[in-house]
Design a protein around this motif. Structure first.
Motif, PDB file in Angstrom:
ATOM      1  N   SER A 183     -18.441  -4.132 -85.327  1.00  0.00           N
ATOM      2  CA  SER A 183     -18.583  -2.743 -84.908  1.00  0.00           C
ATOM      3  C   SER A 183     -19.040  -2.729 -83.461  1.00  0.00           C
ATOM      4  CB  SER A 183     -19.609  -2.023 -85.788  1.00  0.00           C
ATOM      5  OG  SER A 183     -19.741  -0.682 -85.398  1.00  0.00           O
ATOM      6  N   SER A 184     -18.169  -2.226 -82.589  1.00  0.00           N
ATOM      7  CA  SER A 184     -18.377  -2.417 -81.150  1.00  0.00           C
ATOM      8  C   SER A 184     -19.221  -1.347 -80.492  1.00  0.00           C
ATOM      9  CB  SER A 184     -17.018  -2.483 -80.439  1.00  0.00           C
ATOM     10  OG  SER A 184     -16.260  -1.338 -80.730  1.00  0.00           O
ATOM     11  N   GLY A 185     -19.808  -0.449 -81.269  1.00  0.00           N
ATOM     12  CA  GLY A 185     -20.629   0.594 -80.661  1.00  0.00           C
ATOM     13  C   GLY A 185     -22.012   0.671 -81.278  1.00  0.00           C
ATOM     14  N   TYR A 213     -11.131  -7.940 -74.026  1.00  0.00           N
ATOM     15  CA  TYR A 213     -10.419  -6.770 -73.535  1.00  0.00           C
ATOM     16  C   TYR A 213     -10.346  -5.689 -74.620  1.00  0.00           C
ATOM     17  CZ  TYR A 213      -7.057  -3.901 -71.048  1.00  0.00           C
ATOM     18  OH  TYR A 213      -6.438  -2.853 -70.415  1.00  0.00           O
ATOM     19  N   VAL A 214     -11.518  -5.247 -75.043  1.00  0.00           N
ATOM     20  CA  VAL A 214     -11.606  -4.204 -76.066  1.00  0.00           C
ATOM     21  C   VAL A 214     -11.725  -2.851 -75.367  1.00  0.00           C
ATOM     22  CG1 VAL A 214     -12.879  -3.330 -78.047  1.00  0.00           C
ATOM     23  CG2 VAL A 214     -12.698  -5.795 -77.663  1.00  0.00           C
ATOM     24  N   VAL A 215     -10.625  -2.136 -75.288  1.00  0.00           N
ATOM     25  CA  VAL A 215     -10.620  -0.807 -74.671  1.00  0.00           C
ATOM     26  C   VAL A 215     -10.185   0.258 -75.669  1.00  0.00           C
ATOM     27  CG1 VAL A 215     -10.251  -1.676 -72.342  1.00  0.00           C
ATOM     28  CG2 VAL A 215      -8.278  -1.171 -73.787  1.00  0.00           C
ATOM     29  N   ALA A 216      -9.841  -0.161 -76.872  1.00  0.00           N
ATOM     30  CA  ALA A 216      -9.423   0.779 -77.916  1.00  0.00           C
ATOM     31  C   ALA A 216      -9.829   0.219 -79.263  1.00  0.00           C
ATOM     32  CB  ALA A 216      -7.917   1.005 -77.871  1.00  0.00           C
ATOM     33  N   SER A 217      -9.987   1.103 -80.223  1.00  0.00           N
ATOM     34  CA  SER A 217     -10.336   0.695 -81.586  1.00  0.00           C
ATOM     35  C   SER A 217      -9.227   1.111 -82.547  1.00  0.00           C
ATOM     36  CB  SER A 217     -11.654   1.339 -82.018  1.00  0.00           C
ATOM     37  OG  SER A 217     -12.716   0.914 -81.204  1.00  0.00           O
ATOM     38  N   PRO A 218      -8.846   0.220 -83.468  1.00  0.00           N
ATOM     39  CA  PRO A 218      -9.321  -1.156 -83.607  1.00  0.00           C
ATOM     40  C   PRO A 218      -8.564  -2.108 -82.683  1.00  0.00           C
ATOM     41  CG  PRO A 218      -7.764  -0.662 -85.338  1.00  0.00           C
ATOM     42  CD  PRO A 218      -7.914   0.608 -84.545  1.00  0.00           C
ATOM     43  N   THR A 219      -9.181  -3.227 -82.354  1.00  0.00           N
ATOM     44  CA  THR A 219      -8.536  -4.309 -81.611  1.00  0.00           C
ATOM     45  C   THR A 219      -8.666  -5.569 -82.461  1.00  0.00           C
ATOM     46  OG1 THR A 219      -8.999  -3.353 -79.437  1.00  0.00           O
ATOM     47  CG2 THR A 219      -8.580  -5.725 -79.531  1.00  0.00           C
ATOM     48  N   ILE A 220      -7.533  -6.205 -82.782  1.00  0.00           N
ATOM     49  CA  ILE A 220      -7.534  -7.326 -83.716  1.00  0.00           C
ATOM     50  C   ILE A 220      -7.006  -8.600 -83.053  1.00  0.00           C
ATOM     51  CG2 ILE A 220      -6.664  -8.184 -85.933  1.00  0.00           C
ATOM     52  CD1 ILE A 220      -6.369  -5.297 -86.827  1.00  0.00           C
ATOM     53  N   TYR A 221      -7.729  -9.693 -83.266  1.00  0.00           N
ATOM     54  CA  TYR A 221      -7.331 -11.022 -82.797  1.00  0.00           C
ATOM     55  C   TYR A 221      -7.213 -11.968 -83.992  1.00  0.00           C
ATOM     56  CZ  TYR A 221      -8.223 -10.065 -77.841  1.00  0.00           C
ATOM     57  OH  TYR A 221      -8.162  -9.571 -76.561  1.00  0.00           O
ATOM     58  N   VAL A 222      -6.387 -12.995 -83.824  1.00  0.00           N
ATOM     59  CA  VAL A 222      -6.306 -14.085 -84.801  1.00  0.00           C
ATOM     60  C   VAL A 222      -6.523 -15.389 -84.050  1.00  0.00           C
ATOM     61  CG1 VAL A 222      -4.930 -15.265 -86.543  1.00  0.00           C
ATOM     62  CG2 VAL A 222      -4.666 -12.790 -86.229  1.00  0.00           C
ATOM     63  N   LEU A 223      -7.444 -16.223 -84.573  1.00  0.00           N
ATOM     64  CA  LEU A 223      -7.753 -17.513 -83.967  1.00  0.00           C
ATOM     65  C   LEU A 223      -7.367 -18.632 -84.924  1.00  0.00           C
ATOM     66  CD1 LEU A 223     -11.421 -16.702 -82.845  1.00  0.00           C
ATOM     67  CD2 LEU A 223      -9.277 -16.027 -81.735  1.00  0.00           C
ATOM     68  N   ILE A 251      -6.733 -18.556 -79.416  1.00  0.00           N
ATOM     69  CA  ILE A 251      -6.112 -17.281 -79.763  1.00  0.00           C
ATOM     70  C   ILE A 251      -4.635 -17.496 -80.081  1.00  0.00           C
ATOM     71  CG2 ILE A 251      -5.521 -14.978 -78.904  1.00  0.00           C
ATOM     72  CD1 ILE A 251      -8.003 -15.229 -77.045  1.00  0.00           C
ATOM     73  N   VAL A 252      -4.225 -17.082 -81.276  1.00  0.00           N
ATOM     74  CA  VAL A 252      -2.813 -17.177 -81.654  1.00  0.00           C
ATOM     75  C   VAL A 252      -2.178 -15.791 -81.765  1.00  0.00           C
ATOM     76  CG1 VAL A 252      -3.003 -19.419 -82.788  1.00  0.00           C
ATOM     77  CG2 VAL A 252      -3.426 -17.336 -84.111  1.00  0.00           C
ATOM     78  N   ALA A 253      -3.004 -14.756 -81.775  1.00  0.00           N
ATOM     79  CA  ALA A 253      -2.502 -13.379 -81.755  1.00  0.00           C
ATOM     80  C   ALA A 253      -3.561 -12.502 -81.106  1.00  0.00           C
ATOM     81  CB  ALA A 253      -2.191 -12.870 -83.160  1.00  0.00           C
ATOM     82  N   ASN A 254      -3.136 -11.648 -80.190  1.00  0.00           N
ATOM     83  CA  ASN A 254      -4.093 -10.743 -79.558  1.00  0.00           C
ATOM     84  C   ASN A 254      -3.599  -9.303 -79.671  1.00  0.00           C
ATOM     85  OD1 ASN A 254      -1.979 -10.846 -77.724  1.00  0.00           O
ATOM     86  ND2 ASN A 254      -3.201 -11.587 -76.011  1.00  0.00           N
ATOM     87  N   ARG A 255      -4.517  -8.437 -80.017  1.00  0.00           N
ATOM     88  CA  ARG A 255      -4.227  -7.007 -80.145  1.00  0.00           C
ATOM     89  C   ARG A 255      -3.032  -6.763 -81.082  1.00  0.00           C
ATOM     90  NH1 ARG A 255      -6.184  -8.217 -75.263  1.00  0.00           N
ATOM     91  NH2 ARG A 255      -4.195  -8.858 -74.422  1.00  0.00           N
ATOM     92  N   ILE A 256      -3.065  -7.429 -82.225  1.00  0.00           N
ATOM     93  CA  ILE A 256      -1.981  -7.337 -83.199  1.00  0.00           C
ATOM     94  C   ILE A 256      -2.200  -6.141 -84.119  1.00  0.00           C
ATOM     95  CG2 ILE A 256      -3.134  -8.895 -84.838  1.00  0.00           C
ATOM     96  CD1 ILE A 256      -0.351  -9.954 -85.613  1.00  0.00           C
ATOM     97  N   ASP A 257      -1.117  -5.525 -84.558  1.00  0.00           N
ATOM     98  CA  ASP A 257      -1.187  -4.409 -85.497  1.00  0.00           C
ATOM     99  C   ASP A 257      -1.445  -4.948 -86.901  1.00  0.00           C
ATOM    100  OD1 ASP A 257       0.182  -2.454 -87.532  1.00  0.00           O
ATOM    101  OD2 ASP A 257      -0.096  -1.276 -85.709  1.00  0.00           O
ATOM    102  N   VAL A 258      -2.339  -4.297 -87.627  1.00  0.00           N
ATOM    103  CA  VAL A 258      -2.717  -4.794 -88.959  1.00  0.00           C
ATOM    104  C   VAL A 258      -1.522  -4.833 -89.904  1.00  0.00           C
ATOM    105  CG1 VAL A 258      -3.371  -2.531 -89.895  1.00  0.00           C
ATOM    106  CG2 VAL A 258      -4.461  -4.616 -90.778  1.00  0.00           C
ATOM    107  N   ASP A 259      -0.576  -3.918 -89.755  1.00  0.00           N
ATOM    108  CA  ASP A 259       0.582  -3.877 -90.652  1.00  0.00           C
ATOM    109  C   ASP A 259       1.562  -5.022 -90.398  1.00  0.00           C
ATOM    110  OD1 ASP A 259      -0.271  -1.584 -92.016  1.00  0.00           O
ATOM    111  OD2 ASP A 259       0.535  -0.283 -90.449  1.00  0.00           O
ATOM    112  N   LYS A 260       1.409  -5.707 -89.291  1.00  0.00           N
ATOM    113  CA  LYS A 260       2.270  -6.855 -88.987  1.00  0.00           C
ATOM    114  C   LYS A 260       1.594  -8.180 -89.298  1.00  0.00           C
ATOM    115  CE  LYS A 260       4.639  -4.380 -85.241  1.00  0.00           C
ATOM    116  NZ  LYS A 260       4.928  -4.336 -83.799  1.00  0.00           N
TER     117      LYS A 260
END
Length: 271
Positions: free
Chosen positions: A183-185, A225-235, A241-250
């Motif tokens: 939770s970024s806030g 680079y969190v400028v919007a919520s949600p922001t998702i990464y995969v490590l 990092i193998v995925a940055n700012r990926i959509d949860v549905d993908k």
């Protein structure tokens, strides 16, 4: 370029900038003809910029057009093209003669913030604590993949994403996957309300700001680079990092692909 698409066009001719045909060819070339892999796009961007270099006007056109295209790319991973342009052309001063202060600030702010979170980079540590008040270390986790979601408990889209992440975790936790929700806030009350009313999400590793110094917290968000919520990464297992700012549905399809690649690599190493 004379071999397949730019035959007959000299990229050092200033008159080309003022013709309506150029933008259409430019967009078609990069969007439909070239391979969409960042390495390929970067290589051809350098070739085009080199060909345009004799003309300051053409160089400006090509560099600014490439920047506009990849500063907010259509496909994940192509932000690496923008980072390459930033490091090679903007940091070296090759665009200083035509950038105004507003544009320069935008490019440099974006470039510095994205340099550390392109695919392939090591993920930054997160100076947070978990729900029990214990200090958290990203690099102490063990597992093939770690999903990190920066979210806001007052964000409507985030509230929809969290149960989806919980389902992904439940379906893959036996493989050793980890899912971290950060939770970024500073919204502890709202976070607690959501946490308590959505028990399906409680299995995730929740991190909160805790008592970390404000600057450390800001640096962590900047690194991702969190400028919007949600922001998702995969490590991956090495915290690359193998995925940055990926959509949860993908994510399900993407993570399935990563699992298959990992299994194939393990099988090949056994032979």
């Amino acid at each position: 370029y004379k071999d397949h698409y730019w035959d007959g066009i000299s990229l050092s001719d200033d008159r080309l900038v003022r013709t309506p045909v150029l933008q259409g060819r430019f967009d078609k070339y990069y969007d439909e003809i070239l391979p969409q892999a960042p390495d390929s796009l970067t290589r051809y961007a350098d070739k085009m910029l080199s060909a345009a270099k004799p003309s300051e006007e053409m160089f400006k056109y090509v560099l600014s057009s490439l920047t506009d295209k990849y500063v907010n790319p259509k496909f994940m991973g192509q932000d690496a093209v923008f980072v390459h342009l930033f490091e090679k052309y903007y940091l070296s001063g090759q665009a200083d003669s035509w950038m105004n202060e507003k544009y320069k600030k935008f490019i440099f702010d974006r470039g510095y913030s994205m340099m550390s979170n392109v695919i392939g980079k090591k993920a930054a540590e997160l100076p947070m604590v978990d729900t029990l008040g214990k200090n958290f270390s990203l690099y102490s986790l063990q597992g093939p993949f770690t999903v990190i979601c920066f979210w806001d408990p007052t964000c409507g889209h985030c509230k929809e994403v969290m149960p989806k992440l919980a389902k992904i975790y439940q379906e893959n936790k036996d493989k050793g996957w980890k899912v971290i929700a950060l939770s970024s806030g500073d919204k502890k009350k709202e976070w607690e309300e959501y946490y308590n009313s959505h028990p399906e999400t409680q299995a995730l590793t929740h991190l909160i700001r805790g008592e970390v110094q404000s600057q450390k917290y800001a640096d962590a968000l900047y690194s991702y680079y969190v400028v919007a919520s949600p922001t998702i990464y995969v490590l991956d297992a090495d915290r690359k990092i193998v995925a940055n700012r990926i959509d949860v549905d993908k994510m399900v399809e993407f993570l399935k692909h990563l699992d298959e690649e990992r299994a194939q690599k393990a099988a090949a190493e056994k032979k």
